[in-house]
Scaffold this motif. Structure first.
Motif, PDB file in Angstrom:
ATOM      1  N   THR A  90     -40.753 -39.247  73.599  1.00  0.00           N
ATOM      2  CA  THR A  90     -40.220 -40.599  73.730  1.00  0.00           C
ATOM      3  C   THR A  90     -41.335 -41.633  73.600  1.00  0.00           C
ATOM      4  N   ALA A  91     -41.171 -42.561  72.685  1.00  0.00           N
ATOM      5  CA  ALA A  91     -42.198 -43.571  72.419  1.00  0.00           C
ATOM      6  C   ALA A  91     -41.694 -44.526  71.343  1.00  0.00           C
ATOM      7  N   VAL A  92     -42.447 -45.588  71.137  1.00  0.00           N
ATOM      8  CA  VAL A  92     -42.259 -46.410  69.945  1.00  0.00           C
ATOM      9  C   VAL A  92     -43.155 -45.814  68.856  1.00  0.00           C
ATOM     10  N   TYR A  93     -42.565 -45.549  67.721  1.00  0.00           N
ATOM     11  CA  TYR A  93     -43.292 -44.936  66.615  1.00  0.00           C
ATOM     12  C   TYR A  93     -43.621 -46.008  65.576  1.00  0.00           C
ATOM     13  N   TYR A  94     -44.880 -46.018  65.160  1.00  0.00           N
ATOM     14  CA  TYR A  94     -45.369 -46.992  64.194  1.00  0.00           C
ATOM     15  C   TYR A  94     -45.914 -46.269  62.971  1.00  0.00           C
ATOM     16  N   CYS A  95     -45.660 -46.823  61.812  1.00  0.00           N
ATOM     17  CA  CYS A  95     -46.407 -46.335  60.657  1.00  0.00           C
ATOM     18  C   CYS A  95     -47.514 -47.328  60.357  1.00  0.00           C
ATOM     19  N   ALA A  96     -48.552 -46.829  59.709  1.00  0.00           N
ATOM     20  CA  ALA A  96     -49.753 -47.630  59.485  1.00  0.00           C
ATOM     21  C   ALA A  96     -50.339 -47.326  58.120  1.00  0.00           C
ATOM     22  N   ALA A  97     -50.719 -48.371  57.422  1.00  0.00           N
ATOM     23  CA  ALA A  97     -51.446 -48.223  56.168  1.00  0.00           C
ATOM     24  C   ALA A  97     -52.930 -48.153  56.509  1.00  0.00           C
ATOM     25  N   LEU A  98     -53.532 -46.999  56.273  1.00  0.00           N
ATOM     26  CA  LEU A  98     -54.912 -46.749  56.681  1.00  0.00           C
ATOM     27  C   LEU A  98     -55.840 -47.117  55.524  1.00  0.00           C
ATOM     28  N   ARG A  99     -56.247 -48.360  55.511  1.00  0.00           N
ATOM     29  CA  ARG A  99     -57.070 -48.869  54.417  1.00  0.00           C
ATOM     30  C   ARG A  99     -58.511 -49.016  54.858  1.00  0.00           C
ATOM     31  N   VAL A 100     -59.415 -48.997  53.914  1.00  0.00           N
ATOM     32  CA  VAL A 100     -60.828 -49.249  54.205  1.00  0.00           C
ATOM     33  C   VAL A 100     -60.987 -50.657  54.772  1.00  0.00           C
ATOM     34  N   ALA A 101     -60.210 -51.595  54.259  1.00  0.00           N
ATOM     35  CA  ALA A 101     -60.309 -52.997  54.701  1.00  0.00           C
ATOM     36  C   ALA A 101     -59.665 -53.225  56.061  1.00  0.00           C
ATOM     37  N   GLY A 102     -59.025 -52.205  56.603  1.00  0.00           N
ATOM     38  CA  GLY A 102     -58.380 -52.360  57.904  1.00  0.00           C
ATOM     39  C   GLY A 102     -56.975 -51.800  57.884  1.00  0.00           C
ATOM     40  N   THR A 103     -56.445 -51.547  59.072  1.00  0.00           N
ATOM     41  CA  THR A 103     -55.124 -50.932  59.219  1.00  0.00           C
ATOM     42  C   THR A 103     -54.054 -52.008  59.294  1.00  0.00           C
ATOM     43  N   ILE A 104     -52.968 -51.761  58.588  1.00  0.00           N
ATOM     44  CA  ILE A 104     -51.797 -52.628  58.665  1.00  0.00           C
ATOM     45  C   ILE A 104     -50.685 -51.842  59.338  1.00  0.00           C
ATOM     46  N   TRP A 105     -50.049 -52.460  60.328  1.00  0.00           N
ATOM     47  CA  TRP A 105     -49.031 -51.790  61.128  1.00  0.00           C
ATOM     48  C   TRP A 105     -47.642 -52.297  60.796  1.00  0.00           C
ATOM     49  N   GLY A 106     -46.670 -51.399  60.935  1.00  0.00           N
ATOM     50  CA  GLY A 106     -45.289 -51.820  60.914  1.00  0.00           C
ATOM     51  C   GLY A 106     -44.878 -52.325  62.283  1.00  0.00           C
ATOM     52  N   GLN A 107     -43.603 -52.687  62.419  1.00  0.00           N
ATOM     53  CA  GLN A 107     -43.135 -53.275  63.676  1.00  0.00           C
ATOM     54  C   GLN A 107     -42.746 -52.223  64.709  1.00  0.00           C
ATOM     55  N   GLY A 108     -42.586 -50.992  64.285  1.00  0.00           N
ATOM     56  CA  GLY A 108     -42.264 -49.908  65.204  1.00  0.00           C
ATOM     57  C   GLY A 108     -40.773 -49.638  65.302  1.00  0.00           C
ATOM     58  N   THR A 109     -40.450 -48.403  65.679  1.00  0.00           N
ATOM     59  CA  THR A 109     -39.070 -48.004  65.917  1.00  0.00           C
ATOM     60  C   THR A 109     -39.025 -47.114  67.149  1.00  0.00           C
ATOM     61  N   GLN A 110     -38.065 -47.368  68.016  1.00  0.00           N
ATOM     62  CA  GLN A 110     -37.988 -46.659  69.296  1.00  0.00           C
ATOM     63  C   GLN A 110     -37.326 -45.298  69.116  1.00  0.00           C
ATOM     64  N   VAL A 111     -37.959 -44.290  69.682  1.00  0.00           N
ATOM     65  CA  VAL A 111     -37.387 -42.946  69.749  1.00  0.00           C
ATOM     66  C   VAL A 111     -37.274 -42.574  71.223  1.00  0.00           C
ATOM     67  N   THR A 112     -36.073 -42.218  71.645  1.00  0.00           N
ATOM     68  CA  THR A 112     -35.843 -41.821  73.028  1.00  0.00           C
ATOM     69  C   THR A 112     -35.199 -40.449  73.034  1.00  0.00           C
ATOM     70  N   VAL A 113     -35.822 -39.531  73.765  1.00  0.00           N
ATOM     71  CA  VAL A 113     -35.309 -38.168  73.863  1.00  0.00           C
ATOM     72  C   VAL A 113     -34.851 -37.928  75.292  1.00  0.00           C
ATOM     73  N   SER A 114     -33.590 -37.627  75.464  1.00  0.00           N
ATOM     74  CA  SER A 114     -33.033 -37.406  76.799  1.00  0.00           C
ATOM     75  C   SER A 114     -33.065 -35.920  77.134  1.00  0.00           C
ATOM     76  N   SER A 115     -33.224 -35.659  78.419  1.00  0.00           N
ATOM     77  CA  SER A 115     -33.306 -34.255  78.848  1.00  0.00           C
ATOM     78  C   SER A 115     -31.938 -33.706  79.194  1.00  0.00           C
TER      79      SER A 115
END
Length: 115
Positions: A90-115
């Motif tokens: 369970t977390a907010v998941y982000y994707c990131a563009a891993l560039r030499v000039a620096g990382t660019i992030w997306g806004q994130g998407t929530q993933v929740t796993v119930s027990s």
């Protein structure tokens, strides 16, 4: 400039699966790698896995064997197939563009796993 938009998050029961998508737009042709990270409140953002533009992948030990990263270059989209989910994922998941000039992030998407 690169823009990243994540989708596919939601609520799932333990043992279930989800597939996240990260759609990239803008100047994407020279991004060496795209990564997925996750963050829970009060903790640092942590690496999940990444895929390079040559297809090389790296995984965190906590997800190895359960999560699969892939890319569709025709759609400029990176996928994260998550299987055998547990509440610890369970977390907010982000994707990131891993560039030499620096990382660019997306806004994130929530993933929740119930027990």
């Amino acid at each position: 400039q690169v823009q990243l938009v994540e989708s596919g998050g939601g609520l799932v029961q333990a043992g279930g699966s989800l597939r996240l998508s990260c759609a990239a737009s803008g100047s994407t042709f020279n991004i060496p790698a795209i990564g997925w990270y996750r963050q829970v409140p009060g903790k640092q953002r942590e690496f999940v896995e990444s895929i390079s533009n040559t297809g090389t992948t790296y995984y965190a030990d906590s997800v190895k064997g359960r999560f699969i990263i892939s890319r569709d270059n025709t759609k400029n989209t990176i996928y994260l197939q998550m299987n055998s989910l547990n509440p610890g994922d369970t977390a907010v998941y982000y994707c990131a563009a891993l560039r030499v000039a620096g990382t660019i992030w997306g806004q994130g998407t929530q993933v929740t796993v119930s027990s």
